[in-house]
Scaffold this motif. Structure first.
Motif, PDB file in Angstrom:
ATOM      1  N   MET A  13       3.683  -7.260 -37.574  1.00 59.48           N
ATOM      2  CA  MET A  13       3.988  -5.994 -36.570  1.00 59.48           C
ATOM      3  C   MET A  13       3.126  -4.896 -37.296  1.00 59.48           C
ATOM      4  O   MET A  13       2.990  -3.943 -36.664  1.00 59.48           O
ATOM      5  CB  MET A  13       5.401  -5.838 -36.464  1.00 59.48           C
ATOM      6  CG  MET A  13       6.189  -6.695 -35.617  1.00 59.48           C
ATOM      7  SD  MET A  13       5.117  -7.214 -33.918  1.00 59.48           S
ATOM      8  CE  MET A  13       5.713  -5.573 -33.166  1.00 59.48           C
ATOM      9  N   ASP A  14       2.676  -5.049 -38.500  1.00 60.52           N
ATOM     10  CA  ASP A  14       2.104  -4.041 -39.341  1.00 60.52           C
ATOM     11  C   ASP A  14       0.446  -3.947 -39.018  1.00 60.52           C
ATOM     12  O   ASP A  14      -0.108  -2.965 -39.005  1.00 60.52           O
ATOM     13  CB  ASP A  14       2.419  -4.021 -40.528  1.00 60.52           C
ATOM     14  CG  ASP A  14       1.782  -5.598 -41.346  1.00 60.52           C
ATOM     15  OD1 ASP A  14       1.713  -6.456 -40.528  1.00 60.52           O
ATOM     16  OD2 ASP A  14       1.495  -5.294 -42.362  1.00 60.52           O
ATOM     17  N   LYS A  15       0.145  -5.128 -38.294  1.00 58.69           N
ATOM     18  CA  LYS A  15      -1.233  -5.107 -37.816  1.00 58.69           C
ATOM     19  C   LYS A  15      -1.307  -4.338 -36.181  1.00 58.69           C
ATOM     20  O   LYS A  15      -0.390  -4.798 -35.422  1.00 58.69           O
ATOM     21  CB  LYS A  15      -1.627  -6.524 -37.777  1.00 58.69           C
ATOM     22  CG  LYS A  15      -2.142  -6.866 -39.234  1.00 58.69           C
ATOM     23  CD  LYS A  15      -2.847  -8.197 -38.998  1.00 58.69           C
ATOM     24  CE  LYS A  15      -3.033  -8.886 -40.389  1.00 58.69           C
ATOM     25  NZ  LYS A  15      -3.869 -10.132 -40.261  1.00 58.69           N
ATOM     26  N   GLU A  16      -2.460  -4.022 -35.910  1.00 58.11           N
ATOM     27  CA  GLU A  16      -2.709  -3.711 -34.695  1.00 58.11           C
ATOM     28  C   GLU A  16      -3.645  -4.587 -33.725  1.00 58.11           C
ATOM     29  O   GLU A  16      -4.520  -4.992 -34.475  1.00 58.11           O
ATOM     30  CB  GLU A  16      -3.668  -2.262 -34.681  1.00 58.11           C
ATOM     31  CG  GLU A  16      -3.599  -1.656 -33.202  1.00 58.11           C
ATOM     32  CD  GLU A  16      -4.576  -0.146 -33.282  1.00 58.11           C
ATOM     33  OE1 GLU A  16      -4.807   0.090 -32.233  1.00 58.11           O
ATOM     34  OE2 GLU A  16      -4.764   0.224 -34.580  1.00 58.11           O
ATOM     35  N   VAL A  17      -3.005  -4.932 -32.807  1.00 58.59           N
ATOM     36  CA  VAL A  17      -3.879  -5.610 -31.851  1.00 58.59           C
ATOM     37  C   VAL A  17      -5.081  -5.158 -31.196  1.00 58.59           C
ATOM     38  O   VAL A  17      -4.661  -4.061 -30.433  1.00 58.59           O
ATOM     39  CB  VAL A  17      -3.128  -6.796 -30.986  1.00 58.59           C
ATOM     40  CG1 VAL A  17      -3.925  -7.640 -29.899  1.00 58.59           C
ATOM     41  CG2 VAL A  17      -1.886  -7.446 -31.481  1.00 58.59           C
ATOM     42  N   ASN A  18      -6.510  -5.572 -31.237  1.00 62.50           N
ATOM     43  CA  ASN A  18      -7.330  -4.942 -30.571  1.00 62.50           C
ATOM     44  C   ASN A  18      -7.071  -5.604 -29.030  1.00 62.50           C
ATOM     45  O   ASN A  18      -7.828  -6.695 -28.756  1.00 62.50           O
ATOM     46  CB  ASN A  18      -8.508  -5.340 -31.156  1.00 62.50           C
ATOM     47  CG  ASN A  18      -9.675  -4.500 -30.790  1.00 62.50           C
ATOM     48  OD1 ASN A  18      -9.651  -3.870 -29.497  1.00 62.50           O
ATOM     49  ND2 ASN A  18     -10.916  -4.254 -31.529  1.00 62.50           N
ATOM     50  N   VAL A  19      -6.717  -4.826 -28.265  1.00 71.65           N
ATOM     51  CA  VAL A  19      -6.480  -5.320 -26.826  1.00 71.65           C
ATOM     52  C   VAL A  19      -7.814  -5.453 -26.238  1.00 71.65           C
ATOM     53  O   VAL A  19      -8.010  -6.507 -25.425  1.00 71.65           O
ATOM     54  CB  VAL A  19      -5.564  -4.459 -25.972  1.00 71.65           C
ATOM     55  CG1 VAL A  19      -5.480  -4.803 -24.536  1.00 71.65           C
ATOM     56  CG2 VAL A  19      -4.211  -4.424 -26.670  1.00 71.65           C
ATOM     57  N   ASN A  49      -2.029 -13.313 -23.132  1.00 70.64           N
ATOM     58  CA  ASN A  49      -0.842 -12.629 -23.489  1.00 70.64           C
ATOM     59  C   ASN A  49      -1.196 -11.303 -24.586  1.00 70.64           C
ATOM     60  O   ASN A  49      -0.759 -10.305 -24.458  1.00 70.64           O
ATOM     61  CB  ASN A  49       0.025 -13.351 -24.498  1.00 70.64           C
ATOM     62  CG  ASN A  49       0.819 -14.294 -23.368  1.00 70.64           C
ATOM     63  OD1 ASN A  49       0.937 -14.044 -22.169  1.00 70.64           O
ATOM     64  ND2 ASN A  49       1.456 -15.350 -23.785  1.00 70.64           N
ATOM     65  N   LEU A  50      -2.006 -11.600 -25.494  1.00 72.67           N
ATOM     66  CA  LEU A  50      -2.252 -10.485 -26.692  1.00 72.67           C
ATOM     67  C   LEU A  50      -3.375  -9.585 -25.891  1.00 72.67           C
ATOM     68  O   LEU A  50      -3.610  -8.329 -26.336  1.00 72.67           O
ATOM     69  CB  LEU A  50      -3.266 -10.970 -27.728  1.00 72.67           C
ATOM     70  CG  LEU A  50      -2.254 -11.915 -28.338  1.00 72.67           C
ATOM     71  CD1 LEU A  50      -2.856 -12.383 -29.763  1.00 72.67           C
ATOM     72  CD2 LEU A  50      -1.098 -10.872 -29.257  1.00 72.67           C
ATOM     73  N   GLY A  51      -3.980  -9.729 -24.793  1.00 75.75           N
ATOM     74  CA  GLY A  51      -4.861  -8.824 -24.081  1.00 75.75           C
ATOM     75  C   GLY A  51      -4.105  -7.896 -23.190  1.00 75.75           C
ATOM     76  O   GLY A  51      -4.583  -7.047 -22.378  1.00 75.75           O
ATOM     77  N   ASP A  52      -2.779  -8.372 -22.999  1.00 73.76           N
ATOM     78  CA  ASP A  52      -1.852  -7.336 -22.307  1.00 73.76           C
ATOM     79  C   ASP A  52      -1.296  -6.312 -23.126  1.00 73.76           C
ATOM     80  O   ASP A  52      -0.531  -6.635 -24.278  1.00 73.76           O
ATOM     81  CB  ASP A  52      -0.910  -8.163 -21.567  1.00 73.76           C
ATOM     82  CG  ASP A  52       0.151  -7.479 -20.704  1.00 73.76           C
ATOM     83  OD1 ASP A  52       0.888  -6.460 -21.198  1.00 73.76           O
ATOM     84  OD2 ASP A  52       0.379  -7.896 -19.476  1.00 73.76           O
TER      85      ASP A  52
END
Length: 251
Positions: free
Chosen positions: A96-102, A39-42
């Motif tokens: 939400m203040d963190k950026e997910v490294n897709v 899900n986080l890779g989307d």
């Protein structure tokens, strides 16, 4: 080059160095981690708060993650923090203040898939990418494709040069695809193509039979001493004979 912290926790989970979880428990923990990471890779889902949070009191989480401490450590290594809400509920959450490294999550998905196969080689996992295109016969696409005047795509297989209908509409209909039933126009096109193919096959058989008859006739004329030229039905008109070249001049 040393392994990343997440990779080390994944190794701990596979080798079970921090807990005595069973093979089944480890496999279930890895499968749950795979769902989270997928899900986080989307790019779209990774921005949705519901995919960035996991409630630790959730029954499935308790059954699948908590027996394997390395699974919790793995989630923290990829960006989750353990937090407690005002109501006392505990979560693993990426703020939400963190950026997910897709791209990193997509690479982690491959690692988790391989880890599951190591723990449980017979595990069945859903496809993580788009399905490969197949013909209406369920075989991999091969050979030359052509489009008929009716708009039907046909495939000539290299192995035997047999022509097979590969209409994408027919394929989706026969496999119960999402495109639904064929329209009347599409059905008519498919039937027309089948008719054209049948006519080609019949013509081919007729040519074979004609060639066989000619060969037999030639053999008889060359080997039967009693064979004589006779008037054909095509030369008969209203009961009167029509002289042929053979009648006038012989063989």
């Amino acid at each position: 080059m040393s392994a990343s912290p997440a990779g080390l926790h994944l190794q701990d989970l596979i080798l079970d160095t921090k807990a005595t979880a069973s093979k089944e428990q480890k496999a279930e923990a890895l499968k749950l981690l795979r769902v989270v990471v997928k899900n986080l890779g989307d790019p779209t889902k990774s921005q949705d708060p519901k995919y960035r949070s996991l409630r630790l009191s959730n029954k499935k989480v308790e059954e699948k993650l908590l027996p394997c401490p390395s699974a919790i450590a793995y989630m923290k290594a990829i960006g989750f923090d353990e937090v407690t809400d005002d109501d006392g509920a505990r979560y693993l959450r990426i703020g939400m203040d963190k950026e997910v490294n897709v791209p990193h999550m997509q690479a982690s998905l491959v690692e988790l898939t391989n880890a599951i196969k190591m723990v449980d080689p017979e595990a069945k996992l859903p496809a993580s990418g788009p399905p490969s295109r197949k013909s209406s016969f369920g075989e991999a696409s091969s050979g030359e494709e052509k489009k008929t005047p009716e708009g039907i795509v046909i495939r000539i297989r290299r192995s035997d040069s047999a022509v097979s209908t590969a209409s994408s509409v027919a394929s989706s209909s026969s496999t119960g695809g999402a495109t639904g039933k064929m329209s009347e126009k599409q059905k008519a096109r498919l039937l027309m193509e089948k008719k054209r193919q049948k006519e080609r096959e019949d013509a081919k058989e007729a040519r074979k039979k004609t060639a066989k008859l000619i060969k037999q006739d030639k053999f008889v004329r060359e080997n039967d001493p009693n064979w004589t030229s006779k008037q054909s039905a095509a030369c008969v008109k209203e009961g009167s004979a029509i002289s042929t070249f053979r009648d006038k001049f012989g063989e």
